[in-house]
Write an enzyme that holds these catalytic residues in place. Structure first.
Site, PDB file in Angstrom:
ATOM      1  N   GLY A 131     123.825 -30.285   4.861  1.00  0.00           N
ATOM      2  CA  GLY A 131     123.627 -29.071   5.638  1.00  0.00           C
ATOM      3  C   GLY A 131     122.939 -27.927   4.930  1.00  0.00           C
ATOM      4  O   GLY A 131     122.764 -26.859   5.525  1.00  0.00           O
ATOM      5  N   ARG A 185     118.211 -32.890   4.610  1.00  0.00           N
ATOM      6  CA  ARG A 185     117.107 -31.955   4.830  1.00  0.00           C
ATOM      7  C   ARG A 185     116.538 -31.325   3.548  1.00  0.00           C
ATOM      8  O   ARG A 185     115.331 -31.317   3.331  1.00  0.00           O
ATOM      9  CB  ARG A 185     117.603 -30.831   5.761  1.00  0.00           C
ATOM     10  CG  ARG A 185     116.516 -29.929   6.298  1.00  0.00           C
ATOM     11  CD  ARG A 185     117.147 -28.758   7.078  1.00  0.00           C
ATOM     12  NE  ARG A 185     118.164 -29.187   8.012  1.00  0.00           N
ATOM     13  CZ  ARG A 185     117.932 -29.535   9.279  1.00  0.00           C
ATOM     14  NH1 ARG A 185     116.716 -29.446   9.766  1.00  0.00           N
ATOM     15  NH2 ARG A 185     118.918 -29.934  10.058  1.00  0.00           N
ATOM     16  N   ARG A 212     111.772 -31.548  16.724  1.00  0.00           N
ATOM     17  CA  ARG A 212     112.548 -30.320  16.502  1.00  0.00           C
ATOM     18  C   ARG A 212     112.055 -29.092  17.277  1.00  0.00           C
ATOM     19  O   ARG A 212     112.869 -28.380  17.867  1.00  0.00           O
ATOM     20  CB  ARG A 212     112.649 -30.010  14.996  1.00  0.00           C
ATOM     21  CG  ARG A 212     113.360 -31.117  14.205  1.00  0.00           C
ATOM     22  CD  ARG A 212     113.616 -30.742  12.755  1.00  0.00           C
ATOM     23  NE  ARG A 212     114.631 -29.722  12.627  1.00  0.00           N
ATOM     24  CZ  ARG A 212     114.396 -28.445  12.428  1.00  0.00           C
ATOM     25  NH1 ARG A 212     113.173 -28.012  12.250  1.00  0.00           N
ATOM     26  NH2 ARG A 212     115.390 -27.593  12.360  1.00  0.00           N
ATOM     27  N   TYR A 236     114.879 -27.922  19.812  1.00  0.00           N
ATOM     28  CA  TYR A 236     115.683 -26.753  19.408  1.00  0.00           C
ATOM     29  C   TYR A 236     114.897 -25.446  19.431  1.00  0.00           C
ATOM     30  O   TYR A 236     115.412 -24.419  19.000  1.00  0.00           O
ATOM     31  CB  TYR A 236     116.178 -26.886  17.960  1.00  0.00           C
ATOM     32  CG  TYR A 236     116.851 -28.160  17.545  1.00  0.00           C
ATOM     33  CD1 TYR A 236     118.041 -28.567  18.135  1.00  0.00           C
ATOM     34  CD2 TYR A 236     116.334 -28.915  16.487  1.00  0.00           C
ATOM     35  CE1 TYR A 236     118.679 -29.719  17.696  1.00  0.00           C
ATOM     36  CE2 TYR A 236     116.972 -30.064  16.056  1.00  0.00           C
ATOM     37  CZ  TYR A 236     118.140 -30.467  16.653  1.00  0.00           C
ATOM     38  OH  TYR A 236     118.770 -31.584  16.214  1.00  0.00           O
ATOM     39  N   CYS A 241     104.060 -35.592  29.215  1.00  0.00           N
ATOM     40  CA  CYS A 241     104.192 -34.925  30.508  1.00  0.00           C
ATOM     41  C   CYS A 241     105.550 -34.240  30.529  1.00  0.00           C
ATOM     42  O   CYS A 241     106.473 -34.674  31.243  1.00  0.00           O
ATOM     43  CB  CYS A 241     104.088 -35.938  31.641  1.00  0.00           C
ATOM     44  SG  CYS A 241     102.551 -36.836  31.563  1.00  0.00           S
ATOM     45  N   GLU A 242     105.676 -33.234  29.721  1.00  0.00           N
ATOM     46  CA  GLU A 242     106.960 -32.589  29.474  1.00  0.00           C
ATOM     47  C   GLU A 242     106.589 -31.257  28.827  1.00  0.00           C
ATOM     48  O   GLU A 242     106.010 -31.245  27.731  1.00  0.00           O
ATOM     49  CB  GLU A 242     107.753 -33.498  28.515  1.00  0.00           C
ATOM     50  CG  GLU A 242     108.954 -32.884  27.867  1.00  0.00           C
ATOM     51  CD  GLU A 242     109.988 -32.428  28.866  1.00  0.00           C
ATOM     52  OE1 GLU A 242     110.159 -31.205  28.957  1.00  0.00           O
ATOM     53  OE2 GLU A 242     110.611 -33.269  29.530  1.00  0.00           O
TER      54      GLU A 242
END
Ligand code: PLP
Length: 419
Positions: free
Chosen positions: A230, A274, A309, A313, A340-341
C-alpha cells in the site's frame, strides 16, 4: 513547468517501434533494481526485514526473477500467481499466499510449494485442514475494523471484506496452538496508494500491540509480522516519493518501544507492489486521430484494456508527448482510447503541447496495476510487455495478444452444428 523524467528518448522509442508496434508497456530494469536496493538499505536495521512483491501488481515472471535476484519473495493471491512465482524460481517460505475467498485447490498448491499461508478468515482453518492438512507455519490477516481511519481507495477497514476481527485472532491462534501448529505470523493490509509515511508506522504500532497481547494471552511466539503493502507513488509530477527511510525509522522506533520492551522479536515483512515497480513502467501509444467537437480529443491506439486506472478510478497518470518534452503545454485535450465506453479516457482536460497525428505519447507510472488489470471488453487485445535491460537493450517479456488468442476459448466447430 512540471514534468516527469523518462529513461528513453524519442529516437530510441522510434527504433523500438520498428520491431514492436505500439501500444506496449515498457519497464526499466535498472530503475527497478536500484529501487529494490534502496528499500532493502532503508530497512536493513529492521529485524529480519523481507519484502514479498505483490505479484498482482506486475504479474510477469521476468520481473519476478529480477526481484528474486534482489532478495525479494513473492506475495501471491491465486493459483496462477503461485505458478508465476514458481516459474521465477521463488519457492518455499519466499512465497506468502495472501488470498481471500480461496478455493481448496489453491490451498493445496500453496502447501505443496511450502508457501507461508495467510488465512483470511477463521473458518478457513478447518477448510485448510481438510484440504491439505495444517502446515507447521500459519499466518492470519487482521482487520482492525473501526480502530483505524479508512483510506479513500480501500475504504474503511470495517467495510472491507478482509481479515479476522480482533476477537477472532485470539480464538484462531488458540485453535492453531491446540492443533499443533508451531510457527505463527500476523498480517494486515489496510492502505492503498498511501503517501503519508506515518500511516504505515501507525499500522505497525497497532499490529505490534496486538502481538504483545496475543503472545501473553494465548502463550505463543510470533515469528513474523507482515505489514502488508500500500505504499503510494507520486503519480502527479508535483508529488514526492515516500521516503523508505522515514517508514523504516518509524517502524524501528515502534518495534523497540512495543516489541523489544516486551522481550519479543518477530521479523518484519512488507508485501508492496505499486511502490516497487509502478514508477518504472510506461505505456507507449501512438496518436491515431484528432477530433474537435465540443472538446478537443486525442485518440490513441491504446485503451482501457491496457490501462484501466484512469477510467476506473479517475486516477491521474502523467502524459508526455515524446519529442515535445520542452514545448509549452498550452492546448487542452481529453486523451482517449477506442472503447465504446466514455470512461475510456487516459486524461480529461489535460494541458499538453500541440498534438499531431502520429505523435508518440508516454503514459507514466504504469509499472504496477497497469497491464495487470487488462481485459478484453469490446474485443480489444492486451499489449506486449517490453523490458529495457540495465544495458539499454530491449527484450520482449510478453507478446501482444492476437485475434487467435481472443478466439482460443471459443469452439467454432461446435457452432457449425449448433441450431
Ligand atoms: C494489493 C495487495 C498488496 C499490494 O498492494 P500495493 O498497493 O500494490 O502495494 C499487498 N497485499 C495484499 C494482500 C494485497 O491485496
Amino acid at each position: 513547468m512540471v514534468s516527469k523524467d523518462l529513461p528513453f528518448s524519442l529516437e530510441k522509442i522510434e527504433k523500438v517501434i520498428q520491431t514492436y508496434p505500439t501500444p506496449f508497456h515498457i519497464y526499466d530494469e535498472k530503475a527497478i533494481r536500484e529501487n529494490a536496493k534502496d528499500m532493502l538499505r532503508a530497512f536493513s536495521a529492521v529485524n529480519g526485514f523481507k519484502e514479498f512483491f505483490a505479484v498482482k501488481a506486475l504479474p510477469n515472471p521476468y520481473i519476478l526473477k529480477i526481484l528474486k535476484e534482489e532478495g525479494f519473495g513473492a506475495d501471491c493471491s491465486s493459483l496462477a500467481e503461485l505458478l508465476l512465482a514458481e516459474e521465477a524460481g521463488i519457492t518455499g517460505e519466499n512465497i506468502m499466499f495472501s488470498s481471500n475467498d480461496t478455493p481448496a485447490d489453491e490451498f493445496i498448491k500453496a502447501k505443496e510449494l511450502g508457501a507461508i499461508i495467510n488465512l483470511d478468515d477463521i473458518s478457513h482453518i478447518e477448510v485448510l485442514e481438510k484440504a491439505a492438512g495444517l502446515p507447521e507455519i500459519l499466518c492470519f490477516r487482521y482487520n482492525p475494523g473501526p480502530l483505524k481511519e479508512g483510506n479513500a481507495l480501500i475504504g474503511k477497514p470495517e467495510e472491507a471484506k478482509y481479515g479476522f476481527t480482533r476477537e477472532q485472532l485470539f480464538l484462531g491462534y488458540s485453535i492453531l496452538k491446540e492443533k499443533g501448529v508451531k510457527r505463527f505470523g500476523l498480517h494486515t493490509m489496510v492502505a492503498s496508494n498511501e503517501l503519508n509515511p506515518d500511516y504505515f508506522v501507525e499500522t505497525a504500532r497497532i499490529l505490534f500491540e496486538v502481538i504483545v497481547e496475543i503472545s501473553k494471552k494465548v502463550g505463543i511466539d510470533f515469528e513474523f509480522v507482515n505489514l502488508g503493502g500500500g505504499i503510494g507513488i507520486p503519480y502527479r509530477p508535483e508529488q514526492d516519493r515516500v521516503p523508505f527511510d522515514k517508514i523504516a525509522g518509524g517502524i524501528q522506533k515502534a518495534y523497540e518501544e512495543i516489541l523489544s520492551k516486551n522481550g519479543l522479536n518477530p521479523k518484519v515483512y512488507l508485501e508492496c507492489g505499486r511502490v516497487i515497480t509502478g514508477p518504472y513502467g510506461y505505456l507507449v501509444t501512438t496518436v491515431r486521430h484528432l477530433k474537435s467537437i465540443y472538446k478537443d480529443y486525442v485518440g490513441t491506439d491504446a485503451c482501457m484494456a491496457n490501462l484501466m486506472r484512469p477510467g476506473m478510478y479517475g486516477a491521474y497518470h502523467h502524459i508526455t508527448v515524446l519529442g515535445k518534452e520542452n514545448a509549452p503545454r498550452n492546448f487542452k485535450y481529453d486523451v482517449t482510447g477506442s472503447l465504446c465506453e466514455n470512461n475510456d479516457k487516459f486524461a480529461v482536460d489535460r494541458m499538453l503541447p500541440k498534438v499531431e497525428r502520429g505523435d508518440i505519447l508516454v503514459i507514466h507510472d504504469t509499472g504496477a496495476h497497469g497491464y495487470a488489470m487488462g481485459f478484453n471488453y469490446n474485443g480489444k487485445l492486451r499489449s506486449a510487455e517490453l523490458l529495457m535491460r540495465s544495458s539499454g537493450s530491449i527484450v520482449q517479456i510478453r507478446r501482444a495478444e492476437t485475434i487467435a488468442d481472443y478466439f482460443a476459448t471459443l469452439d467454432l466447430k461446435g457452432l457449425n452444428h449448433f441450431k
